[in-house]
Design a protein around this motif. Structure first.
Motif, short mmCIF file in Angstrom:
data_model
loop_
_atom_site.label_atom_id
_atom_site.label_comp_id
_atom_site.label_asym_id
_atom_site.label_seq_id
_atom_site.Cartn_x
_atom_site.Cartn_y
_atom_site.Cartn_z
N MET A 1 10.60 103.71 12.03
CA MET A 1 10.28 103.62 10.62
C MET A 1 10.90 104.78 9.85
SD MET A 1 6.45 102.58 9.85
CE MET A 1 5.93 100.98 10.36
N ARG A 2 11.43 104.46 8.68
CA ARG A 2 12.07 105.51 7.89
C ARG A 2 11.04 106.20 7.00
NH1 ARG A 2 16.50 104.34 4.38
NH2 ARG A 2 15.12 102.80 3.45
N HIS B 1 2.69 100.68 3.62
CA HIS B 1 1.92 99.68 2.88
C HIS B 1 1.51 98.51 3.79
CE1 HIS B 1 5.66 97.41 2.83
NE2 HIS B 1 6.28 98.40 2.19
N GLY C 1 2.68 95.60 4.09
CA GLY C 1 3.82 94.95 4.75
C GLY C 1 4.10 95.60 6.09
N GLY D 1 3.84 93.52 9.40
CA GLY D 1 5.18 93.29 9.94
C GLY D 1 5.55 94.21 11.08
N GLY E 1 10.85 92.91 12.30
CA GLY E 1 10.69 91.82 11.36
C GLY E 1 12.03 91.09 11.24
N ASP F 1 14.05 90.82 8.96
CA ASP F 1 15.09 91.54 8.22
C ASP F 1 15.96 92.40 9.14
OD1 ASP F 1 12.86 93.11 8.76
OD2 ASP F 1 13.04 94.32 6.94
N PRO G 1 6.39 87.82 9.67
CA PRO G 1 7.63 88.57 9.42
C PRO G 1 7.78 89.11 8.00
CG PRO G 1 8.11 86.23 9.68
CD PRO G 1 6.66 86.40 9.95
N ARG G 2 7.16 88.52 6.99
CA ARG G 2 7.46 88.97 5.62
C ARG G 2 6.24 88.81 4.72
NH1 ARG G 2 13.32 88.27 3.17
NH2 ARG G 2 13.75 88.64 5.35
N LEU G 3 5.61 89.91 4.37
CA LEU G 3 4.47 89.85 3.45
C LEU G 3 4.99 89.97 2.03
CD1 LEU G 3 1.26 89.86 3.50
CD2 LEU G 3 1.48 92.28 2.97
N LYS H 1 9.50 90.46 -1.24
CA LYS H 1 8.68 91.03 -0.17
C LYS H 1 8.07 92.36 -0.62
CE LYS H 1 11.44 93.99 2.83
NZ LYS H 1 11.82 94.35 4.18
N LYS I 1 8.61 99.39 -0.66
CA LYS I 1 8.43 100.63 -1.42
C LYS I 1 9.50 100.79 -2.50
CE LYS I 1 9.84 102.54 2.95
NZ LYS I 1 9.44 103.22 4.13
P1 AMP Z 1 11.17 99.96 6.22
O1 AMP Z 1 10.08 100.39 5.32
O2 AMP Z 1 12.16 99.10 5.49
O3 AMP Z 1 11.79 101.10 6.95
O4 AMP Z 1 10.51 98.97 7.30
C1 AMP Z 1 9.92 99.37 8.51
C2 AMP Z 1 9.40 98.15 9.26
O5 AMP Z 1 8.38 97.48 8.51
C3 AMP Z 1 10.48 97.09 9.55
O6 AMP Z 1 10.29 96.62 10.88
C4 AMP Z 1 10.20 95.99 8.56
O7 AMP Z 1 10.53 94.72 9.08
C5 AMP Z 1 8.68 96.10 8.35
N1 AMP Z 1 8.33 95.70 6.96
C6 AMP Z 1 8.57 96.39 5.82
N2 AMP Z 1 8.14 95.70 4.73
C7 AMP Z 1 7.60 94.53 5.20
C8 AMP Z 1 6.99 93.37 4.58
N3 AMP Z 1 6.82 93.29 3.26
N4 AMP Z 1 6.56 92.37 5.39
C9 AMP Z 1 6.71 92.44 6.74
N5 AMP Z 1 7.28 93.50 7.37
C10 AMP Z 1 7.73 94.53 6.63
#
Ligand code: AMP
Length: 323
Positions: free
Chosen positions: A1-2, A8, A10, A14, A141, A143, A177-179, A187, A190
């Protein structure tokens, strides 16, 4: 995770929600990708380390356990950069340019100059992150599927040159996979700001839920409404364990026999019941910052021991090793 912001709902459905049960089935490595955060946040790095600690407090709040899994910080295992460099020698630039998220993200984040080597190389650094631990599976997820496809191609090409040295990873797709975000169409993210944070107070959650979009055609409570694609019901399905209550609300909504306010109140109650224990554990973790740091330092040294072994094997295979 970044570590580019607060986590949140999601992230909960996810990612974290799936990571927790994996801890009992696999030897899991979970890391905070601070170098990956730099790919888009290089111009303002002030919040990255603060976000690292905040995000890991959320992980523990959501049920991840540093006794069961290895938690680490990417930049504390600099071998990742070395493997990324070696991979970059054999991967053609067009392979990275045609990853769908490359164009999409550059379009979406137009206010940032993402024409950098770092941003182009994002999925290749991910390949190094995964291959470093001989990871067979990566819980992602949808994405992230294209990135993992690139990782498999990159590993295959590397192995073609240097022998069977890296393992090809497979995706473990999350069940949710996608909230969607609070407005329902995009979706939860942040960068859009349509989020409910795991760290929001019960009051903040309630206010955000009351402001959520519902069926736009339903201007009065006695008009039959649509449940499908209505974010309030998507969240009920994801977070309200009382299925009898959810079924009853859906039936009355379709019949025009319940107001949005009642549906939302019940959603806020369900969400807060779900988030209460997470908030409590999170507060416990943040109250002991030294312990939190120790968890990340210990995990990073454990990760580093594995990374050193992998890099010895890789350097031998590439024949860049001096003993
Ligand atoms: P990120 O914040 O983009 O670095 O995402 C970190 C992880 O959270 C990834 O595996 C994404 O697939 C998951 N993720 C982020 N936002 C959502 C969302 N709205 N629904 C489902 N998974 C999410």
């Amino acid at each position: 995770m970044r570590p580019t912001g607060r986590l949140h709902l999601g992230h909960l459905v996810g990612a974290l929600g799936n990571w927790v049960p994996l801890q009992d089935k696999y030897d899991c490595f979970y890391f905070v990708a601070d170098w990956h955060a730099l790919t888009s946040e290089y111009a303002d790095t002030t919040r990255i380390t603060g976000n690292v600690y905040d995000n890991v407090a959320d992980w523990i709040g959501a049920g991840l356990d540093p006794e069961k899994s290895t938690f680490f910080v990417q930049s504390l295992v600099p071998e990742h950069a070395e493997l990324y460099l070696l991979l970059s020698m054999v991967i053609a630039v067009p392979w990275l340019e045609r990853v769908p998220t490359y164009k999409e993200q550059r379009e979406a984040l137009k206010d940032k100059d993402l024409s950098t080597i770092g941003f182009l190389g994002y999925p290749l650094l991910q390949t190094a992150d995964v291959a470093m631990y001989d990871a067979r599976f990566v819980p992602v997820g949808d994405d992230q599927v294209a990135h993992l496809e690139l990782a498999r191609e990159a590993v295959r090409r590397f192995n073609n040159f240097y022998g069977d040295v890296l393992v090809e990873p497979q995706p473990l797709l999350s069940s949710f996979p996608r909230l969607p975000g609070l407005e329902g169409d995009k979706k939860m993210s942040k960068s859009i700001g349509n989020t409910i944070h795991l760290s929001d107070t019960a009051d903040e959650v309630r206010k955000k839920v009351m402001s959520m979009y519902t069926d736009p055609k339903r201007v009065r409570a006695d008009i039959p409404g649509t449940v499908e694609g209505n974010p309030v019901f998507t969240y009920h399905d994801a977070f309200n364990p009382n299925t009898a209550e959810v079924d009853d609300l859906k039936a009355r909504y379709r019949a025009g026999k319940v107001g949005d306010v009642e549906v939302k109140r019940k959603l806020a109650d369900a969400l807060n019941a779900h988030l209460d224990p997470i908030r409590e554990r999170r507060a416990g973790v943040l109250a002991k910052p030294d312990r939190l740091k120790q968890i990340l330092f210990d995990g990073s040294s454990r990760a580093r021991r594995v990374a050193e072994e992998t890099m010895t094997r890789v350097r031998d295979a590439v024949k860049i090793s001096y003993k």
